[in-house]
Design a protein around this motif. Structure first.
Motif, PDB file in Angstrom:
ATOM      1  N   UNK A  54       1.006  -1.121   0.162  1.00  0.00           N
ATOM      2  CA  UNK A  54      -0.177  -0.171   0.060  1.00  0.00           C
ATOM      3  C   UNK A  54       0.965   1.154   0.037  1.00  0.00           C
ATOM      4  N   UNK A  55       2.011   1.386   0.829  1.00  0.00           N
ATOM      5  CA  UNK A  55       2.956   2.480   1.004  1.00  0.00           C
ATOM      6  C   UNK A  55       3.561   2.489  -0.522  1.00  0.00           C
ATOM      7  N   UNK A  56       3.893   1.578  -1.199  1.00  0.00           N
ATOM      8  CA  UNK A  56       4.325   1.675  -2.375  1.00  0.00           C
ATOM      9  C   UNK A  56       3.335   2.257  -3.616  1.00  0.00           C
ATOM     10  N   UNK A  57       2.282   1.831  -3.436  1.00  0.00           N
ATOM     11  CA  UNK A  57       1.439   2.198  -4.572  1.00  0.00           C
ATOM     12  C   UNK A  57       0.867   3.633  -4.154  1.00  0.00           C
ATOM     13  N   UNK A 108       0.828   9.548  -5.299  1.00  0.00           N
ATOM     14  CA  UNK A 108       1.234  10.923  -4.678  1.00  0.00           C
ATOM     15  C   UNK A 108       0.897  11.942  -5.496  1.00  0.00           C
ATOM     16  N   UNK A 109       0.007  12.951  -5.051  1.00  0.00           N
ATOM     17  CA  UNK A 109      -0.282  13.994  -5.717  1.00  0.00           C
ATOM     18  C   UNK A 109      -0.964  13.863  -7.041  1.00  0.00           C
ATOM     19  N   UNK A 110      -1.535  12.625  -7.528  1.00  0.00           N
ATOM     20  CA  UNK A 110      -2.163  12.505  -8.622  1.00  0.00           C
ATOM     21  C   UNK A 110      -3.855  12.280  -8.201  1.00  0.00           C
ATOM     22  N   UNK A 111      -4.588  12.465  -9.162  1.00  0.00           N
ATOM     23  CA  UNK A 111      -6.136  12.624  -9.040  1.00  0.00           C
ATOM     24  C   UNK A 111      -6.782  11.108  -8.581  1.00  0.00           C
ATOM     25  N   UNK A 112      -6.136  10.618  -7.703  1.00  0.00           N
ATOM     26  CA  UNK A 112      -6.603   9.403  -7.131  1.00  0.00           C
ATOM     27  C   UNK A 112      -6.750   9.192  -5.742  1.00  0.00           C
ATOM     28  N   UNK A 169      -5.087  -1.895  -4.133  1.00  0.00           N
ATOM     29  CA  UNK A 169      -4.132  -2.663  -3.277  1.00  0.00           C
ATOM     30  C   UNK A 169      -4.741  -4.018  -3.044  1.00  0.00           C
ATOM     31  N   UNK A 170      -6.200  -3.861  -2.487  1.00  0.00           N
ATOM     32  CA  UNK A 170      -7.112  -5.119  -2.243  1.00  0.00           C
ATOM     33  C   UNK A 170      -7.005  -6.120  -3.748  1.00  0.00           C
ATOM     34  N   UNK A 171      -7.271  -5.581  -4.816  1.00  0.00           N
ATOM     35  CA  UNK A 171      -7.272  -6.229  -5.891  1.00  0.00           C
ATOM     36  C   UNK A 171      -5.978  -6.927  -6.259  1.00  0.00           C
TER      37      UNK A 171
END
Length: 158
Positions: free
Chosen positions: A67-70, A75-79, A88-90
């Motif tokens: 999760x940290x890597x993702x 970071x700072x993207x529209x997600x 991450x769950x997927x």
């Protein structure tokens, strides 16, 4: 569940509700000893996964590390955080559904890249630059040469 504030062994569940995607249950807890409140998240775990590193070391799979890597890539993207949690769950579900308990770190990295490619191309390049260990501008240039082959992610907010 042990209280993270005082260490008391017993805490009380005050509220439980499923997460948006239904993949986990969020529980609001109360510690009768120190009167603090905290949240826990409960997920189904199909099997214990072990990550086999490139040097053949074996370590327990760490969902939080994934999760940290993702999150760093996005970071700072529209997600938003909810979408990141679904990503991450997927990925975890795909790893668990493979039927293998030993998963190569390389396979995890490729799965993350494949997923990010469809979500956000900037995050895809960010992750690839670390995962593939880009050292010079020409590494980016060679990688970006393949970017024209990528599908365009759906625009948000239109």
């Amino acid at each position: 569940m042990r209280c993270p504030f005082c260490g008391e062994a017993d805490s009380q569940v005050k509220d439980s509700r499923p997460t948006e995607d239904g993949s986990a249950i969020r529980r609001r807890r109360f510690c009768p000893a120190c009167h603090q409140r905290f949240t826990t998240i409960e997920r189904v775990q199909l099997r214990e996964l072990t990550v086999v590193k490139a040097d053949q070391r074996r370590v327990a799979f760490d969902r939080d590390k994934l999760a940290r890597s993702v999150r760093i890539a996005l970071r700072k993207r529209p997600v938003d955080d909810e979408q990141i949690e679904r990503i991450v769950s997927g990925i975890v579900r795909q790893l668990e559904a493979s039927g293998e308990t030993d998963v190569k770190s390389h396979d995890i990295g490729e799965l993350v890249m494949e997923t990010l490619k469809t979500v956000d191309t900037v995050a895809y390049v960010r992750f690839a630059s670390v995962y593939r260990d880009f050292r010079e501008g020409k590494d980016f240039e060679a990688f970006l040469g393949h970017m024209g082959e990528l599908p365009k992610p759906a625009k948000t907010g239109e």
